[in-house]
Write an enzyme that holds these catalytic residues in place. Structure first.
Site, mmCIF file in Angstrom:
data_model
loop_
_atom_site.group_PDB
_atom_site.id
_atom_site.type_symbol
_atom_site.label_atom_id
_atom_site.label_comp_id
_atom_site.label_asym_id
_atom_site.label_seq_id
_atom_site.Cartn_x
_atom_site.Cartn_y
_atom_site.Cartn_z
ATOM 1 N N HIS A 190 -4.094 1.379 -4.576
ATOM 2 C CA HIS A 190 -4.063 2.657 -3.859
ATOM 3 C C HIS A 190 -2.655 3.173 -3.605
ATOM 4 C CE1 HIS A 190 -8.370 2.743 -2.679
ATOM 5 N NE2 HIS A 190 -8.241 1.436 -2.681
ATOM 6 N N LYS A 221 4.689 12.781 1.868
ATOM 7 C CA LYS A 221 3.685 13.822 2.039
ATOM 8 C C LYS A 221 4.329 15.156 2.439
ATOM 9 C CE LYS A 221 0.084 10.474 3.366
ATOM 10 N NZ LYS A 221 -1.011 10.612 2.374
ATOM 11 N N THR A 274 -7.674 12.433 -0.589
ATOM 12 C CA THR A 274 -9.105 12.685 -0.484
ATOM 13 C C THR A 274 -9.340 13.866 0.462
ATOM 14 O OG1 THR A 274 -9.135 10.874 1.119
ATOM 15 C CG2 THR A 274 -10.026 10.416 -1.068
ATOM 16 N N LYS A 297 -2.912 14.805 7.696
ATOM 17 C CA LYS A 297 -2.871 13.512 7.000
ATOM 18 C C LYS A 297 -1.843 12.660 7.728
ATOM 19 C CE LYS A 297 -1.761 15.867 3.204
ATOM 20 N NZ LYS A 297 -2.669 15.368 2.175
ATOM 21 N N ARG A 298 -1.724 11.370 7.362
ATOM 22 C CA ARG A 298 -0.673 10.565 7.976
ATOM 23 C C ARG A 298 0.685 11.231 7.753
ATOM 24 N NH1 ARG A 298 -2.104 5.323 10.201
ATOM 25 N NH2 ARG A 298 0.130 4.930 10.269
ATOM 26 N N LYS A 329 -11.914 17.377 0.486
ATOM 27 C CA LYS A 329 -12.720 17.869 1.612
ATOM 28 C C LYS A 329 -12.434 19.351 1.861
ATOM 29 C CE LYS A 329 -12.366 13.209 3.407
ATOM 30 N NZ LYS A 329 -11.512 12.315 4.230
HETATM 31 C C1 26V Z 1 -0.830 -0.480 3.231
HETATM 32 C C2 26V Z 1 -0.426 -1.445 4.083
HETATM 33 C C3 26V Z 1 0.799 -2.181 3.798
HETATM 34 C C4 26V Z 1 0.822 -3.522 4.411
HETATM 35 C C5 26V Z 1 0.341 -3.577 5.825
HETATM 36 C C6 26V Z 1 -0.862 -2.785 6.147
HETATM 37 C C7 26V Z 1 -1.196 -1.715 5.206
HETATM 38 C C8 26V Z 1 -2.326 -0.974 5.445
HETATM 39 C C9 26V Z 1 -2.712 0.004 4.585
HETATM 40 C C10 26V Z 1 -1.968 0.253 3.475
HETATM 41 C C11 26V Z 1 -2.540 1.286 2.584
HETATM 42 C C12 26V Z 1 -1.624 2.054 1.776
HETATM 43 C C13 26V Z 1 -2.365 2.634 0.637
HETATM 44 C C14 26V Z 1 -3.192 3.850 0.955
HETATM 45 O O1 26V Z 1 -3.701 4.118 2.012
HETATM 46 N N1 26V Z 1 -3.341 4.625 -0.063
HETATM 47 C C15 26V Z 1 -4.088 5.867 -0.045
HETATM 48 O O2 26V Z 1 -5.358 5.589 -0.605
HETATM 49 C C16 26V Z 1 -6.175 6.742 -0.671
HETATM 50 C C17 26V Z 1 -7.529 6.305 -1.176
HETATM 51 O O3 26V Z 1 -7.428 5.868 -2.492
HETATM 52 C C18 26V Z 1 -5.524 7.787 -1.559
HETATM 53 O O4 26V Z 1 -6.329 8.934 -1.574
HETATM 54 C C19 26V Z 1 -4.133 8.125 -1.046
HETATM 55 O O5 26V Z 1 -3.484 8.995 -1.952
HETATM 56 C C20 26V Z 1 -3.316 6.869 -0.877
HETATM 57 O O6 26V Z 1 -2.073 7.148 -0.249
#
Ligand code: 26V
Length: 797
Positions: free
Chosen positions: A353, A540, A642, A534-535, A646
């Site tokens: 992701h 972004k 995503t 969004k975050r 929406k």
């Molecule tokens: C990363 C990490 C890093 C380590 C510690 C905890 C933690 C928790 C969550 C994440 C997630 C980062 C990846 C993420 O959220 N990606 C998003 O995924 C969406 C669904 O596929 C996508 O639409 C977004 O573009 C993407 O940024």
């Protein structure tokens, strides 16, 4: 099947029954909360029938099951969603009205489960709903965090975090399963007994299951979301307690519970914290023990596991699944290393992701070997095996490098399929993230473009529009979103366009009323609602938006009598607590809002709104009310997005870059219905080669120079004039995310938006086209792709 022909009288009796016997309240003395709980239980009762039937069918037909492993599920509220999928919403409204209760108020009383950070967690929730809708036998596994994502508020414009407490009141949707419990080990050492390795953990906790049924559209199928909570393996130390040492007596309990206490709120930088690794192993090991127990209850041959089991890893967070599955097979069941690795690969899939290097998980071998000594051994063997099996590979291809365990490489090697989440992203996973591994395994990387569930994100959250759609083409679109195309001929009809506009208007009025209550700012529903939610992250580019907002404000002030299209700029989103640059951007947006909103020269022509604590319910309110969807990431950085889907579904054209799924949105909706601007992913890479990229771009745009000058002078921070010197300095001298380089193009695209909006008829067509062509972005389509390409599984319906 149970009796689905529920009558209002029966539902009424069921609510009263639960109010009396489950809640223990008498109707005249029941609070809103009591009524809400009673209604939830009455609705939950109706889920149990399809749930049992689905589970029974899966057993009887010995079906392959999908197991979705995710550290996050950003669920939101359940009541209305469940009621609608069961076809009971309108009946519930009527029945509760009979009790003098407002359904909407009951819905809003439910805390929104926020067991996720953003896109990744919300995707998992959409997938659960789509798997149920499609009759794909599946379990979701995760952690039942006591505290989900923090609550955000602003103090003097700055983000302040407070703990979130969705579980302080009873969660009516879950069933506790204390009998489904597993021991999870940490630390300790490895022994060899009779030629077999055996891990002797130094610490243990118990993982205890809590099941939430997830019912699909029209109640035809229901699956289970199984969340684990951590409990002490040994109850408290009675001896210490009796000695009066109460705190020490409770220590093991507190320590164990820490594991499922709180969701890690940082989705931007990987921190390498021991507790996070423990959480990941805790969830994954509990899930795998549960999966093997279920498989072995009716099969004995582990080499055929893949015929009945598909396990999907949502990012690398559960990537310890590879080594853990191998450990269970080898150490507990005597399977050989070779057979174990082959079986594991056939069963596992990995979804990537993010490409952001700082978010890719790597653990120091020291920490890893300390917390999971047996897994460290297995990983080294996997690494060795891979080097031998794929000889002549470069020395730098591997899992363990420079004393770090790389979870991406581990997940890749342990999976039969690796997927990206949009066409562009999957291509970049191939060419820039895993180029060598992709060359060694040419068929492994596939694309599964994300989607969102139209049940929650259109049918439920946008009643005015979904009512119009159903009135125009019937209800089938809710289960087959491609049928939205049937709206296209109606767009030629002025009456339909007017109705479409009226639905949007109703949503904007509702949002305006909410904004007034929430932020104390009056916005006009006649204005263009321009929404960026969004975050908060540098890539972004909320900074690009707010800088353009300042330029726009400045232009209005220079020429207040010109014919401006009134705008409401709406921002929403949280920053990771330790992400200082993102927090500075939040502060800036709030400071700009203060100045703009109190500027009498500007009045209604521009307002800047930033409600605190963006979450799923806020998204459900804002997306239907949006005229314009901001999707302006630096190209190549947003894996998919995503939220973009929406907005599109809800009839908001996009202003956006060629990034993530924006590209596919543009393809579906057509260039004439999309405001495209900015550098492409390739141009971004090339542009960075020029060390003067930012300076040159700034010098080429008078408007950007003026904006940066105003920030530098402290126009938005009169109490602290140098507050934004850091921001200005970074744009001039660093600007990794190319805010300056895309500024002029963005400004021009915003001008094109104004021009299009002025032509009401043209805008109405664009908006309606966005809805009509959103069919591709249903998560049903995405899940069908996973079922066919990755899971090799079929619908049970
Ligand atoms: C990363 C990490 C890093 C380590 C510690 C905890 C933690 C928790 C969550 C994440 C997630 C980062 C990846 C993420 O959220 N990606 C998003 O995924 C969406 C669904 O596929 C996508 O639409 C977004 O573009 C993407 O940024």
């Amino acid at each position: 099947m149970t009796d689905t022909a529920l009558t209002p009288e029966r539902l009424q009796a069921a609510v009263l029954h639960h109010l009396t016997y489950t809640i223990g309240k008498d109707a005249p003395h029941a609070s809103l909360h009591d009524w809400r709980m009673a209604l939830c239980y009455a609705i939950r009762d109706r889920v149990v029938g399809p749930w049992f039937a689905s589970t029974r069918r899966t057993w009887e037909e010995d079906r392959k099951r999908v197991y979705y492993l995710s550290m996050e599920y950003l669920i939101g509220r359940i009541l209305e969603d469940a009621a609608m999928n069961l076809g009971l919403r309108d009946m519930a409204v009527e029945v509760m009205e009979g009790f003098g209760q407002d359904f909407h108020a009951l819905v809003e009383d439910e805390p929104a489960a926020a067991l996720g950070n953003g896109g990744l967690g919300r995707l998992a929730a959409c997938f659960m709903e789509s798997m149920a809708t499609l009759g794909c036998p599946a379990y979701g596994y995760g952690i039942r965090y006591e505290h989900g994502l923090f609550r955000q508020r602003f103090e003097a414009g700055q983000q302040v975090e407070a703990p979130e407490d969705w579980l302080t009141t009873t969660n009516p949707w879950e069933f506790d399963r204390p009998e489904s419990a597993y021991t999870i080990g940490f630390k300790g050492h490895v022994e060899t007994v009779k030629g077999r390795e055996r891990w002797v953990p130094g610490e243990t906790v118990t993982a205890s299951a809590h099941d939430t049924p997830v019912v699909g559209w029209q109640g035809r199928w229901a699956n289970t979301l199984r969340l684990w909570s951590a409990k002490p393996t040994t109850l408290f130390d009675l001896e210490r307690f009796n000695r009066g040492d109460y705190a020490a007596a409770a220590e093991p309990e507190a320590l164990a519970r820490t594991i499922s206490r709180v969701l890690y709120p940082d989705d931007t930088t990987y921190a390498g914290k021991e507790l996070r690794l423990k959480q990941e192993f805790f969830m994954t090991s509990a899930a795998l023990q549960d999966i093997l127990r279920r498989y072995l209850a009716s099969h004995s041959d582990l080499s055929r596991l893949h015929e009945k089991v598909a396990i999907q890893m949502n990012d690398t967070h559960p990537a310890i699944a590879g080594p853990e599955l191998m450990r269970l097979m080898m150490d507990d069941h005597g399977v050989s290393f070779e057979e174990a690795i082959q079986t594991a690969q056939k069963v596992l899939g990995y979804t990537n992701h993010t490409l952001l290097p700082e978010a890719l998980e790597r653990w120091s071998t020291y920490l890893f070997g300390n917390v999971l000594p047996r897994h460290m051994q297995i990983i080294e063997r996997i690494d060795d095996w891979h080097r031998k099996t794929y000889a002549n590979q470069a020395h730098y291809i591997g899992i363990v490098k420079f004393q770090e365990v790389h979870m991406g490489e581990l997940a890749f090697m342990m999976s039969h399929k690796v997927n990206g989440v949009s066409a562009l992203h999957s291509e970049l996973v191939k060419t820039s993230l895993f180029p060598e591994l992709a060359a060694q395994h040419p068929d492994r990387i596939v694309n599964e473009t994300n989607g969102v569930t139209p049940r929650r994100w259109l049918n439920m959250c946008n009643r005015p529009l979904s009512g119009l759609i159903t009135g125009t083409i019937g209800e089938a679109w809710v289960g087959e979103l491609d049928r939205l195309r049937e709206l296209e001929p109606h767009i030629e009809d002025a009456g339909f366009r007017a109705a479409f506009g009226a639905a949007k208007r109703a949503n904007k009025e509702a949002a305006a009323a909410w904004i007034k209550r929430e932020c104390g700012v009056v916005v006009s529903p006649d204005a263009l609602f321009d929404v960026h939610v969004k975050r908060i992250h540098e890539y972004k580019r909320q900074l690009l938006n707010i800088l353009q907002t300042v330029a726009h404000w400045h232009a209005i002030r220079e020429n207040p009598t010109a014919d401006w299209v009134p705008r409401v700029k709406i921002f929403g989103g949280k920053s990771a607590p330790g992400y200082w640059v993102a927090k500075e951007i939040i502060h800036l947006i709030n400071d700009v809002a203060n100045v703009v909103n109190s500027d009498p020269v500007v009045g209604d022509r521009l307002k800047v709104i930033y409600p605190a604590n963006y979450n799923v319910p806020m998204a459900e309110l804002l997306m239907p009310a949006a005229d314009l969807s901001e999707q302006i990431s630096t190209a190549g950085k947003e894996a998919s997005g995503t939220g973009n889907m929406k907005f599109m579904m809800n009839g908001a054209p996009t202003i956006g870059t060629l990034d993530g799924a924006n590209i596919e949105i543009l393809e579906e909706v057509g260039a004439e219905n999309f405001f495209l601007f900015g550098l492409t992913a390739e141009e971004v890479v090339a542009r960075r080669q020029n060390p003067d990229h930012a300076r040159e771009a700034i010098l080429a745009s008078q408007s950007l120079q003026d904006v940066l000058q105003m920030l530098a002078e402290g126009r938005f921070s009169p109490d602290q004039r140098d507050r934004y010197h850091g921001v200005v300095d970074r744009v001039w001298h660093h600007d990794y995310f190319l805010v300056a380089s895309d500024f002029a193009a963005y400004e021009a695209a915003q001008g094109a938006v104004d021009a299009a909006y002025r032509d009401r008829d043209r805008w109405q067509r664009m908006a309606a086209m966005n809805t009509a062509r959103a069919g591709f972005f249903s998560s049903d389509r995405t899940i069908r792709g996973y079922m066919k390409d990755i899971w090799s599984t079929e619908s049970a319906l």
